[in-house]
Enzyme design. Sequence first.
Site, short mmCIF file in Angstrom:
data_model
loop_
_atom_site.label_atom_id
_atom_site.label_comp_id
_atom_site.label_asym_id
_atom_site.label_seq_id
_atom_site.Cartn_x
_atom_site.Cartn_y
_atom_site.Cartn_z
N ARG A 1 0.83 -1.20 0.00
CA ARG A 1 0.00 0.00 0.00
C ARG A 1 0.87 1.25 0.00
O ARG A 1 0.54 2.24 -0.67
CB ARG A 1 -0.95 -0.01 1.20
CG ARG A 1 -1.96 1.13 1.16
CD ARG A 1 -3.04 0.94 2.20
NE ARG A 1 -2.52 1.02 3.56
CZ ARG A 1 -3.28 0.90 4.65
NH1 ARG A 1 -4.58 0.66 4.53
NH2 ARG A 1 -2.74 0.98 5.85
N LYS B 1 -2.73 6.55 1.77
CA LYS B 1 -2.53 6.93 3.17
C LYS B 1 -1.53 8.08 3.28
O LYS B 1 -0.49 7.98 3.94
CB LYS B 1 -2.09 5.72 3.99
CG LYS B 1 -2.48 5.81 5.46
CD LYS B 1 -2.26 4.49 6.16
CE LYS B 1 -2.60 4.56 7.63
NZ LYS B 1 -4.02 4.84 7.89
N GLU C 1 -16.37 6.58 4.96
CA GLU C 1 -15.64 5.95 6.06
C GLU C 1 -15.60 6.87 7.27
O GLU C 1 -16.04 8.02 7.21
CB GLU C 1 -14.22 5.56 5.64
CG GLU C 1 -13.32 6.70 5.22
CD GLU C 1 -11.92 6.21 4.85
OE1 GLU C 1 -11.24 5.71 5.74
OE2 GLU C 1 -11.51 6.36 3.67
#
Length: 392
Positions: A133, A235, A271
């Site tokens: 990721r 992220k 989210e």
Amino acid sequence: MIQTSACLRNLLTQSLHPGSSLSKLAAYFCYTCRLASSLQQEHKLSDYSDNEYADLDWDNLGFGITPADYMYITKCSKDKNFEQGKLSRYGNIGLSPSAGVLNYGQGLYEGTKAYRTEEGRILVFRPDQNAMRMKMGAERMCMPSPSIDQFVDAVKQIALVNKRWVPPPGKGALYIRPLLVGSGPVLGLAPAPEYMFLVYASPVGNYFKEGSAPLNLYIEEDFVRATPGGAGGVKTIGNYAPVLKALTRAKNRGFSDVLYLDSVHRKYLEEVSSCNIFIVKGNVISTPATNGTILEGITRKSVIDIAHDHGYQVEERLIPVDELIDADEVFCTGTAVVLAPVGSITYKNRRIEFRTGAGSACQELYSTLVGIQTGLIEDKKGWTIEIPHQIN
């Protein structure tokens, strides 16, 4: 070397008169020997036994920074590979005032955890997924990234040298935070010329102050977390400061966290500030699809696989906020929160309550996930990595 220097120092100090030039030289020699010994001790890596713990109140461990002993750090220039990383004592790092991360937010972070089993083994949960990721996020942010192997090796080293900070079984976990930042100086808007990859760790307990109690979420209508075409799906550090205003406002009203809606229609669930969300209706578990505005959580991915194993039908799709009215359960997932039940969600001044506790799907999935993470359940998926007593 240190022993030889000590003998020479003693010979000099015993044979010279105080105040003489040679005596002063001996005193200076004595100081440098002590300094060398101190530096040698400072950089001596952890040699604690596997059963030795740091002096902490493990029963009251919250989610705050309690720095473990060592961190890992390495650098690279643009278009080059990262150097071999080094371990050093946890401490401040030097950055130019014009560093890319400080001026333009060019940075990513990850989070994984190390757990101690009942037998004393230390397990890390799926660090290879965090590495992949970070690699995808780095491409989006025009940054080089460490290889998968280097990332995983750094995490393993940090877990090993900080093993006394891994809580006792059932008392929490060692949260491991890898960071990738643009450390080189840049004035015009452009990728930084140099990058730093570092990893540090801190023992943690429950993320929410409620502990394991059900969460009370608030649906935000004024602010959004991410927009199509932005960086909501990676992220990057820039995704988190913008949620602080909405999060602070919600907590001041007595809520645990904020649930965000999509930025286009303002009607689909996205989210929570720091975790993914799932809703349960009968045997069907649904979660918002990762379409570029939602972070594809490692725990999210793991829970989907576990839910399939338990016979649930799992859907990744657009979820209208109105579906909350008929939902049986709601829960959140994330590395920090693990798997947390939601007791209520407030939307347009209406409070909707959900089932929690024994017999819930949330509790069933939580038991399996944590069982694998802590070694209580056999890991047939190859998700955990056991930390050896030494790493070559």
